[in-house]
Enzyme design. Structure first.
Site, short mmCIF file in Angstrom:
data_model
loop_
_atom_site.label_atom_id
_atom_site.label_comp_id
_atom_site.label_asym_id
_atom_site.label_seq_id
_atom_site.Cartn_x
_atom_site.Cartn_y
_atom_site.Cartn_z
N SER A 64 75.66 -6.35 48.34
CA SER A 64 75.86 -5.35 49.40
C SER A 64 74.94 -4.16 49.22
CB SER A 64 77.31 -4.84 49.37
OG SER A 64 78.21 -5.87 49.58
N1 SAH Z 1 80.12 -8.45 44.74
C1 SAH Z 1 78.84 -9.10 44.74
C2 SAH Z 1 78.39 -9.56 46.11
C3 SAH Z 1 79.22 -10.64 46.59
S1 SAH Z 1 78.56 -11.72 47.78
C4 SAH Z 1 77.77 -8.27 44.11
O1 SAH Z 1 78.03 -7.10 43.76
O2 SAH Z 1 76.66 -8.78 43.94
C5 SAH Z 1 80.03 -12.68 47.95
C6 SAH Z 1 80.25 -13.66 46.83
O3 SAH Z 1 81.52 -14.23 47.03
C7 SAH Z 1 79.26 -14.79 46.81
O4 SAH Z 1 78.64 -14.86 45.56
C8 SAH Z 1 80.12 -16.03 47.08
O5 SAH Z 1 79.67 -17.19 46.40
C9 SAH Z 1 81.48 -15.57 46.59
N2 SAH Z 1 82.65 -16.26 47.14
C10 SAH Z 1 82.84 -16.76 48.39
N3 SAH Z 1 84.07 -17.28 48.50
C11 SAH Z 1 84.68 -17.11 47.30
C12 SAH Z 1 85.96 -17.45 46.77
N4 SAH Z 1 86.90 -18.07 47.50
N5 SAH Z 1 86.24 -17.12 45.49
C13 SAH Z 1 85.31 -16.51 44.71
N6 SAH Z 1 84.08 -16.17 45.14
C14 SAH Z 1 83.77 -16.46 46.42
#
Ligand code: SAH
Length: 238
Positions: A85
């Protein structure tokens, strides 16, 4: 003569050190500027959150091809079609959940580990779940290398939370479910705060702040329209 020899042999190290420092200085001044222009100029006022954003080396969390953009006012691509983000959104979500030193936090969606690191600067422990095995592994390694020993990363489906370590004082979801997952509500402590983007896949979602009072009553506030990657379901169980 002896002095000259010592200086000559010391020189390569000095040059190396200077180069490293210049690199670090560049990043840290970009970070100071990021805090001033993107956070203070908007509505990020919590001094602890601002300090955490000044400390965490965001450039270490993005792919090397994106490092020069690390402190820009924009989200950036990670591997596997995921995104880190925009700094403001990370700061906003962190400020909304009002972190305290004794808090235990669950994050759903580790991604690069950046949001987990920002939280880890402020609370006792961060438990973070990532559904993409590769990302879970590389983020765990990165966080370890950077010395974040109060973060535990797990590969799995964070929709169901992490019952073993519940309840959590704070829950931060950085992937968007279509509706607030009941297991996350259940795993929120009395007095707890949860921030979660809710809405349809691949569309605009609403960022919600959900609070549970001491009697277990839930209140919800809609904060802002946002766009996150979808929260997926059903990884292979650990
Ligand atoms: N917080 C992160 C950005 C997240 S992007 C940062 O600081 O970089 C969203 C992430 O959520 C992705 O890596 C995706 O693979 C993960 N994601 C999607 N669905 C999910 C789930 N059900 N459980 C865990 N992770 C998940």
């Amino acid at each position: 003569m002896i002095l000259a020899a010592i200086l000559a042999s010391a020189l390569p190290f000095e040059v190396h050190g200077a180069a490293m420092n210049e690199d670090d200085n560049q990043h840290s001044s970009a970070r100071t500027e990021m805090v001033r222009e993107q956070l203070l100029a908007r509505d990020i006022t919590d001094p602890n959150v601002l300090d955490a954003m000044r400390r965490v080396p965001r450039h270490r969390f993005v792919p090397s091809s994106e490092q020069r953009h690390a402190y820009r006012d924009t989200p950036l691509p990670l591997s596997h079609g995921q995104t880190i983000s925009q700094p403001y959104i990370v700061a906003l979500m962190t400020q909304l959940v009002r972190p305290r030193a004794e808090d235990r936090v669950l994050e759903v969606g580790t991604g690069s580990g950046y949001q987990a690191a920002v939280l880890a600067e402020l609370v006792e422990h961060v438990y973070t779940v990532e559904i993409e095995a590769d990302l879970a592994r590389t983020s765990a390694q990165r966080l370890r290398e950077l010395g974040y020993d109060n973060v535990t990363v797990r590969h799995g489906d964070g929709y169901v939370g992490w019952a073993e370590h519940a309840p959590f004082d704070i829950i931060v979801a950085t992937a968007a479910p279509e509706a607030v997952p009941q297991p996350l509500l259940d795993q929120l402590n009395a007095g707890g705060r949860m921030v979660v983007p809710v809405g349809p896949t691949h569309s605009v979602q609403e960022l919600r702040l959900i609070e549970k009072d001491d009697d277990g009553k839930i209140t919800t506030r809609t904060i802002a329209p946002v766009r996150f990657v979808p929260m997926r379901r059903g990884s292979t169980p650990e």
